[in-house]
Design a protein around this motif. Sequence first.
Motif, PDB file in Angstrom:
ATOM      1  N   CYS A  36       0.840  -1.200   0.000  1.00  0.00           N
ATOM      2  CA  CYS A  36       0.000   0.000   0.000  1.00  0.00           C
ATOM      3  C   CYS A  36       0.878   1.255   0.000  1.00  0.00           C
ATOM      4  CB  CYS A  36      -0.900   0.014   1.232  1.00  0.00           C
ATOM      5  SG  CYS A  36      -1.982   1.446   1.296  1.00  0.00           S
ATOM      6  N   ASP A  37       0.563   2.207  -0.895  1.00  0.00           N
ATOM      7  CA  ASP A  37       1.250   3.496  -0.902  1.00  0.00           C
ATOM      8  C   ASP A  37       0.265   4.642  -0.692  1.00  0.00           C
ATOM      9  OD1 ASP A  37      -0.059   3.775  -3.302  1.00  0.00           O
ATOM     10  OD2 ASP A  37       1.742   3.999  -4.515  1.00  0.00           O
ATOM     11  N   THR A  38      -0.910   4.337  -0.180  1.00  0.00           N
ATOM     12  CA  THR A  38      -2.002   5.271   0.133  1.00  0.00           C
ATOM     13  C   THR A  38      -2.553   5.969  -1.106  1.00  0.00           C
ATOM     14  OG1 THR A  38      -0.601   7.173   0.676  1.00  0.00           O
ATOM     15  CG2 THR A  38      -1.120   5.642   2.479  1.00  0.00           C
ATOM     16  N   SER A  39      -2.450   5.373  -2.277  1.00  0.00           N
ATOM     17  CA  SER A  39      -3.005   5.962  -3.501  1.00  0.00           C
ATOM     18  C   SER A  39      -4.521   6.090  -3.444  1.00  0.00           C
ATOM     19  CB  SER A  39      -2.632   5.105  -4.711  1.00  0.00           C
ATOM     20  OG  SER A  39      -1.260   5.117  -4.918  1.00  0.00           O
ATOM     21  N   HIS A  40      -5.167   5.343  -2.571  1.00  0.00           N
ATOM     22  CA  HIS A  40      -6.618   5.391  -2.458  1.00  0.00           C
ATOM     23  C   HIS A  40      -7.097   6.666  -1.780  1.00  0.00           C
ATOM     24  CE1 HIS A  40      -5.201   3.818   1.383  1.00  0.00           C
ATOM     25  NE2 HIS A  40      -6.257   4.400   1.907  1.00  0.00           N
ATOM     26  N   ARG A  41      -6.199   7.360  -1.113  1.00  0.00           N
ATOM     27  CA  ARG A  41      -6.586   8.571  -0.389  1.00  0.00           C
ATOM     28  C   ARG A  41      -6.830   9.723  -1.336  1.00  0.00           C
ATOM     29  NH1 ARG A  41      -2.443   8.677   4.691  1.00  0.00           N
ATOM     30  NH2 ARG A  41      -3.208   6.792   5.674  1.00  0.00           N
ATOM     31  N   ARG A  42      -7.724  10.605  -0.948  1.00  0.00           N
ATOM     32  CA  ARG A  42      -8.025  11.793  -1.721  1.00  0.00           C
ATOM     33  C   ARG A  42      -6.794  12.689  -1.753  1.00  0.00           C
ATOM     34  NH1 ARG A  42     -13.205  14.961   0.058  1.00  0.00           N
ATOM     35  NH2 ARG A  42     -13.917  12.855  -0.235  1.00  0.00           N
ATOM     36  N   ARG A  43      -6.434  13.197  -2.914  1.00  0.00           N
ATOM     37  CA  ARG A  43      -5.229  14.012  -3.068  1.00  0.00           C
ATOM     38  C   ARG A  43      -5.484  15.491  -2.818  1.00  0.00           C
ATOM     39  NH1 ARG A  43      -1.363  10.613  -2.261  1.00  0.00           N
ATOM     40  NH2 ARG A  43      -1.227   8.989  -3.791  1.00  0.00           N
ATOM     41  N   THR A  44      -6.738  15.942  -2.873  1.00  0.00           N
ATOM     42  CA  THR A  44      -7.042  17.348  -2.625  1.00  0.00           C
ATOM     43  C   THR A  44      -7.747  17.489  -1.296  1.00  0.00           C
ATOM     44  OG1 THR A  44      -9.146  17.166  -3.785  1.00  0.00           O
ATOM     45  CG2 THR A  44      -7.240  17.848  -5.083  1.00  0.00           C
ATOM     46  N   LYS A  45      -7.622  18.674  -0.722  1.00  0.00           N
ATOM     47  CA  LYS A  45      -8.302  18.921   0.539  1.00  0.00           C
ATOM     48  C   LYS A  45      -9.795  19.094   0.276  1.00  0.00           C
ATOM     49  CE  LYS A  45      -4.492  21.136   2.916  1.00  0.00           C
ATOM     50  NZ  LYS A  45      -4.040  22.346   3.601  1.00  0.00           N
ATOM     51  N   PRO A  46     -10.640  18.570   1.142  1.00  0.00           N
ATOM     52  CA  PRO A  46     -12.082  18.763   0.963  1.00  0.00           C
ATOM     53  C   PRO A  46     -12.434  20.236   1.160  1.00  0.00           C
ATOM     54  CG  PRO A  46     -11.623  17.664   3.040  1.00  0.00           C
ATOM     55  CD  PRO A  46     -10.316  17.769   2.305  1.00  0.00           C
ATOM     56  N   ALA A  47     -13.522  20.666   0.532  1.00  0.00           N
ATOM     57  CA  ALA A  47     -13.961  22.054   0.655  1.00  0.00           C
ATOM     58  C   ALA A  47     -14.228  22.376   2.120  1.00  0.00           C
ATOM     59  CB  ALA A  47     -15.222  22.272  -0.162  1.00  0.00           C
ATOM     60  N   GLU A  48     -13.936  23.600   2.489  1.00  0.00           N
ATOM     61  CA  GLU A  48     -14.156  23.997   3.881  1.00  0.00           C
ATOM     62  C   GLU A  48     -15.636  23.932   4.205  1.00  0.00           C
ATOM     63  OE1 GLU A  48     -12.381  27.609   5.145  1.00  0.00           O
ATOM     64  OE2 GLU A  48     -10.583  27.267   3.963  1.00  0.00           O
ATOM     65  N   ARG A  49     -15.932  23.439   5.389  1.00  0.00           N
ATOM     66  CA  ARG A  49     -17.319  23.334   5.824  1.00  0.00           C
ATOM     67  C   ARG A  49     -17.780  24.672   6.362  1.00  0.00           C
ATOM     68  NH1 ARG A  49     -17.762  18.496   9.805  1.00  0.00           N
ATOM     69  NH2 ARG A  49     -19.890  19.204   9.774  1.00  0.00           N
ATOM     70  N   THR A  50     -19.054  24.999   6.102  1.00  0.00           N
ATOM     71  CA  THR A  50     -19.604  26.224   6.659  1.00  0.00           C
ATOM     72  C   THR A  50     -20.257  25.894   7.980  1.00  0.00           C
ATOM     73  OG1 THR A  50     -21.689  25.873   5.499  1.00  0.00           O
ATOM     74  CG2 THR A  50     -20.029  27.232   4.393  1.00  0.00           C
ATOM     75  N   ASP A  51     -20.126  26.778   8.925  1.00  0.00           N
ATOM     76  CA  ASP A  51     -20.686  26.575  10.247  1.00  0.00           C
ATOM     77  C   ASP A  51     -22.175  26.905  10.178  1.00  0.00           C
ATOM     78  OD1 ASP A  51     -19.852  27.789  13.575  1.00  0.00           O
ATOM     79  OD2 ASP A  51     -21.229  26.250  12.890  1.00  0.00           O
ATOM     80  N   GLU A  52     -23.010  25.910  10.377  1.00  0.00           N
ATOM     81  CA  GLU A  52     -24.455  26.103  10.283  1.00  0.00           C
ATOM     82  C   GLU A  52     -24.997  26.936  11.430  1.00  0.00           C
ATOM     83  OE1 GLU A  52     -25.322  21.898   7.995  1.00  0.00           O
ATOM     84  OE2 GLU A  52     -26.423  22.377   9.791  1.00  0.00           O
ATOM     85  N   THR A  53     -24.218  27.163  12.468  1.00  0.00           N
ATOM     86  CA  THR A  53     -24.708  27.939  13.600  1.00  0.00           C
ATOM     87  C   THR A  53     -24.651  29.442  13.316  1.00  0.00           C
ATOM     88  OG1 THR A  53     -22.515  27.973  14.608  1.00  0.00           O
ATOM     89  CG2 THR A  53     -23.996  26.179  15.247  1.00  0.00           C
ATOM     90  N   GLU A  54     -24.012  29.833  12.216  1.00  0.00           N
ATOM     91  CA  GLU A  54     -23.890  31.240  11.891  1.00  0.00           C
ATOM     92  C   GLU A  54     -24.949  31.674  10.884  1.00  0.00           C
ATOM     93  OE1 GLU A  54     -19.993  32.450  10.793  1.00  0.00           O
ATOM     94  OE2 GLU A  54     -19.046  31.202  12.306  1.00  0.00           O
ATOM     95  N   ARG A  55     -26.148  31.260  11.065  1.00  0.00           N
ATOM     96  CA  ARG A  55     -27.245  31.641  10.175  1.00  0.00           C
ATOM     97  C   ARG A  55     -27.848  32.958  10.641  1.00  0.00           C
ATOM     98  NH1 ARG A  55     -30.572  26.023   9.824  1.00  0.00           N
ATOM     99  NH2 ARG A  55     -28.924  24.799   8.921  1.00  0.00           N
ATOM    100  N   SER A  56     -28.215  33.763   9.690  1.00  0.00           N
ATOM    101  CA  SER A  56     -28.919  35.015  10.063  1.00  0.00           C
ATOM    102  C   SER A  56     -30.411  34.771   9.906  1.00  0.00           C
ATOM    103  CB  SER A  56     -28.463  36.171   9.193  1.00  0.00           C
ATOM    104  OG  SER A  56     -28.729  35.897   7.835  1.00  0.00           O
ATOM    105  N   ASP A  57     -31.175  35.113  10.916  1.00  0.00           N
ATOM    106  CA  ASP A  57     -32.630  34.867  10.900  1.00  0.00           C
ATOM    107  C   ASP A  57     -33.389  36.135  10.624  1.00  0.00           C
ATOM    108  OD1 ASP A  57     -32.499  32.142  11.307  1.00  0.00           O
ATOM    109  OD2 ASP A  57     -32.215  32.449  13.456  1.00  0.00           O
TER     110      ASP A  57
END
Length: 57
Positions: A36-57
């Motif tokens: 194994c040389d970890t080729s199965h791993r994703r090579r790019t960083k996943p998109a940053e997650r948005t914090d759902e607690t920062e919603r404007s009501d």
Amino acid sequence: MEGPVEVVGDDGSVAVSHRFTVAICTCRRSRTYPWCDTSHRRRTKPAERTDETERSD
């Protein structure tokens, strides 16, 4: 797994690793198959997650 390790392929070919620790590839994407040389791993960083607690009501 702990080495040294000897792997016999379906075609009868033998791969040997004398390393202290070795990982066996099960996805067959490795350039160093059967090791194994970890080729199965994703090579790019996943998109940053948005914090759902920062919603404007």
